[in-house]
Write an enzyme that holds these catalytic residues in place. Sequence first.
Site, PDB file in Angstrom:
ATOM      1  N   LYS A   1      42.830   5.905  15.428  1.00 15.07           N
ATOM      2  CA  LYS A   1      43.321   5.830  16.802  1.00 15.07           C
ATOM      3  C   LYS A   1      42.481   6.641  17.796  1.00 15.07           C
ATOM      4  O   LYS A   1      42.434   6.308  18.971  1.00 15.07           O
ATOM      5  CB  LYS A   1      44.785   6.298  16.867  1.00 15.07           C
ATOM      6  CG  LYS A   1      45.762   5.309  16.255  1.00 15.07           C
ATOM      7  CD  LYS A   1      47.186   5.804  16.451  1.00 15.07           C
ATOM      8  CE  LYS A   1      48.190   4.810  15.890  1.00 15.07           C
ATOM      9  NZ  LYS A   1      49.572   5.193  16.170  1.00 15.07           N
TER      10      LYS A   1
ATOM     11  N   ASP B   1      52.409   2.508  21.892  1.00 15.57           N
ATOM     12  CA  ASP B   1      53.436   3.397  21.318  1.00 15.57           C
ATOM     13  C   ASP B   1      54.176   4.139  22.431  1.00 15.57           C
ATOM     14  O   ASP B   1      55.388   4.367  22.337  1.00 15.57           O
ATOM     15  CB  ASP B   1      52.779   4.463  20.419  1.00 15.57           C
ATOM     16  CG  ASP B   1      52.398   3.910  19.049  1.00 15.57           C
ATOM     17  OD1 ASP B   1      52.997   2.909  18.623  1.00 15.57           O
ATOM     18  OD2 ASP B   1      51.483   4.482  18.417  1.00 15.57           O
TER      19      ASP B   1
HETATM   20  P1  NAP Z   1      50.478  13.902  12.941  1.00 15.65           P
HETATM   21  O1  NAP Z   1      49.514  13.730  14.056  1.00 15.65           O
HETATM   22  O2  NAP Z   1      49.992  14.286  11.601  1.00 15.65           O
HETATM   23  O3  NAP Z   1      51.572  14.979  13.409  1.00 15.65           O
HETATM   24  C1  NAP Z   1      52.611  15.395  12.575  1.00 15.65           C
HETATM   25  C2  NAP Z   1      53.456  16.455  13.269  1.00 15.65           C
HETATM   26  O4  NAP Z   1      54.545  16.729  12.402  1.00 15.65           O
HETATM   27  C3  NAP Z   1      52.716  17.772  13.517  1.00 15.65           C
HETATM   28  O5  NAP Z   1      53.146  18.293  14.715  1.00 15.65           O
HETATM   29  C4  NAP Z   1      53.166  18.639  12.327  1.00 15.65           C
HETATM   30  O6  NAP Z   1      53.268  19.997  12.636  1.00 15.65           O
HETATM   31  C5  NAP Z   1      54.563  18.127  12.099  1.00 15.65           C
HETATM   32  N1  NAP Z   1      54.935  18.311  10.694  1.00 15.65           N
HETATM   33  C6  NAP Z   1      54.380  17.706   9.634  1.00 15.65           C
HETATM   34  N2  NAP Z   1      54.979  18.121   8.500  1.00 15.65           N
HETATM   35  C7  NAP Z   1      55.918  19.026   8.872  1.00 15.65           C
HETATM   36  C8  NAP Z   1      56.865  19.805   8.160  1.00 15.65           C
HETATM   37  N3  NAP Z   1      56.949  19.750   6.837  1.00 15.65           N
HETATM   38  N4  NAP Z   1      57.693  20.617   8.856  1.00 15.65           N
HETATM   39  C9  NAP Z   1      57.606  20.680  10.200  1.00 15.65           C
HETATM   40  N5  NAP Z   1      56.725  19.957  10.930  1.00 15.65           N
HETATM   41  C10 NAP Z   1      55.900  19.134  10.270  1.00 15.65           C
HETATM   42  O7  NAP Z   1      51.307  12.570  12.720  1.00 15.65           O
HETATM   43  P2  NAP Z   1      51.713  11.467  13.833  1.00 15.65           P
HETATM   44  O8  NAP Z   1      50.645  10.446  13.968  1.00 15.65           O
HETATM   45  O9  NAP Z   1      52.174  12.161  15.052  1.00 15.65           O
HETATM   46  O10 NAP Z   1      52.934  10.730  13.106  1.00 15.65           O
HETATM   47  C11 NAP Z   1      54.108  11.451  12.774  1.00 15.65           C
HETATM   48  C12 NAP Z   1      55.233  10.501  12.375  1.00 15.65           C
HETATM   49  O11 NAP Z   1      55.566   9.676  13.470  1.00 15.65           O
HETATM   50  C13 NAP Z   1      54.835   9.523  11.275  1.00 15.65           C
HETATM   51  O12 NAP Z   1      55.149  10.067  10.042  1.00 15.65           O
HETATM   52  C14 NAP Z   1      55.657   8.290  11.575  1.00 15.65           C
HETATM   53  O13 NAP Z   1      56.829   8.277  10.779  1.00 15.65           O
HETATM   54  C15 NAP Z   1      56.077   8.455  13.016  1.00 15.65           C
HETATM   55  N6  NAP Z   1      55.567   7.348  13.873  1.00 15.65           N
HETATM   56  C16 NAP Z   1      56.411   6.321  14.107  1.00 15.65           C
HETATM   57  C17 NAP Z   1      55.999   5.278  14.909  1.00 15.65           C
HETATM   58  C18 NAP Z   1      56.956   4.136  15.197  1.00 15.65           C
HETATM   59  O14 NAP Z   1      56.518   3.113  15.700  1.00 15.65           O
HETATM   60  N7  NAP Z   1      58.230   4.295  14.911  1.00 15.65           N
HETATM   61  C19 NAP Z   1      54.701   5.272  15.462  1.00 15.65           C
HETATM   62  C20 NAP Z   1      53.844   6.338  15.183  1.00 15.65           C
HETATM   63  C21 NAP Z   1      54.303   7.385  14.380  1.00 15.65           C
HETATM   64  P3  NAP Z   1      52.010  21.001  12.626  1.00 15.65           P
HETATM   65  O15 NAP Z   1      51.345  20.805  13.958  1.00 15.65           O
HETATM   66  O16 NAP Z   1      52.617  22.325  12.428  1.00 15.65           O
HETATM   67  O17 NAP Z   1      51.131  20.574  11.476  1.00 15.65           O
END
Ligand code: NAP
Length: 514
Positions: free
Chosen positions: A298, A344
């Site tokens: 992305k 999104d």
């Molecule tokens: P990302 O860039 O890796 O960000 C993940 C975030 O979650 C970071 O802020 C991380 O915190 C936090 N995190 C991860 N593990 C954690 C834990 N064990 N405890 C507390 N915080 C935690 O991922 P992303 O691209 O934003 O995607 C995240 C989620 O969004 C995906 O898993 C997906 O399910 C969802 N999503 C859904 C859609 C939809 O269409 N519904 C679209 C996109 C994404 P740190 O900064 O501390 O590492």
Amino acid sequence: MPTQPAICVATHHTSIHDLLNDAEFLALANRDGCLVELRLDFFDDLSNETFCRALEVFASNGVVTYRHPLEGGKRPGVSDAERLSYLQAAANRGAKYIDIEARTPREGFDKRNSKLILSYHDFEKVPHISTLRDTIWEPMFDLPGVDVVKIALMPLSMADTYHVKSLLNISGSCDGPSTLVLCMGEYGLWTRVLAGVFGAPFTFARGEGAPGTAPGQLTWRELEELYRFREIGPNTPIYGVIGNPIGHSLSPLMHNAALKHLGEPGVYLPFKVDGDPVEFMHAFGEILSGVSVTIPHKEAIQEFCDAVEPAAQKIGAINTLSPIAKKDHENESLTIGWLGSNTDAPASADSLESALGSLDGKHVLVIGAGGAARAVAVGVMERGARVSVLNRTRERAETLARETGATAVSFDDLDALHIDAIVNTTPLGMYPKVDASPLMENQIPKGGLVFDTVYNPLRTKLLDLAAKRGCKTVEGVTMFIRQGVRQFQLWTDKRAPVDVMERVVLEALKKRQK
Ligand code: NAP
């Protein structure tokens, strides 16, 4: 006018008796647009009687082959002469196609009324384009009596298939035998589905529930029903999603169902892009009419875009590429360029609005500070909401807040905040760790709204806790569908059939959760 390519379903049976009792294959033998590949080297018993019975049923729509042991054949002890004698017998009995490897000596072979496929298989790699073109394809292409040149290769990365696309571009513009180039495995899926785009006479598939004869073979029903293989030709718009991993993506199911429901020409494919997404777009852009971009591309794909929408720029991530007209300053002409956008962001705002009404003046708490958090924050702020960001790593929350105009908060601040909606953008609660939640029950304000972007499972632990606190809840699948709806509308200029898209995605997710 090129004829529509057929689907050739490979038999996997080790006994002709089993094949002759297989209702699926008996039906396929008489199905319009279908061929059945008889792999003679698979059969334990090739006595004259059983062989003749198989030909009686399958010859007229059959592709008969006795694969060479060096190209995947299962009978190493059988001589070339013996293999050829079976193929001659099949030609004598009216087999539609006979497939012989280019390496097999064919002296004395008379194809009679059959069509001759000359084939080459490499189960380990894709040769370099110059080897592929000059020493494999051209010598086969130039031989008299050859009707189809078939090349099956094993790409080890998506970049390997760029050679194949170059060869297909060349072969498509040559008179002579038709060319069918198939790439095995996940990287090669596009070669199987897009046979009709490149003028191939057929593609290969497996029976339902059958193991298939090469890695990555789709079932004939997937080709017919999901990808509408029979309707794909040189002018069919091609869409797709690029990402890695990509096998789990529900986008192909959702977009193909939408195209099919509206009777729109078009096919949507998963492209497993393991290398540079910009390189992929340079290789494939000319045949694509719209692209979804997912993890991990992305951010990197921005470099490819001729223009990026302001919201996507602010988020720093693109999930959609759409073709746009671009001025070629050298020639003073218009060419096709690509616009990067992020669906999104508005999809998350749409999802919240559907449960909360206007977001203007509302206070939204975003949990997480990654890519999804950025999209949600920018999306809801564009509709007038105020955003607070809570993240495990405080510095990331502060960076996001600084760059988007939100406020970074910590758990201690929660009681004092008057929040209208909470959005979880962390993966907490996602399968298989379904018992995790970013908030405990008593941290969830009573009677508000909680939206979890996680959609596998559909109902997360957080949503269950929120329901107990009397909150309205919104499932993450709502956002997934809405981002797809917006992509569909951008590319086709048609109103997306939301109900159909929702139905197929929910059905698939429920099936996965069983
Ligand atoms: P990302 O860039 O890796 O960000 C993940 C975030 O979650 C970071 O802020 C991380 O915190 C936090 N995190 C991860 N593990 C954690 C834990 N064990 N405890 C507390 N915080 C935690 O991922 P992303 O691209 O934003 O995607 C995240 C989620 O969004 C995906 O898993 C997906 O399910 C969802 N999503 C859904 C859609 C939809 O269409 N519904 C679209 C996109 C994404 P740190 O900064 O501390 O590492």
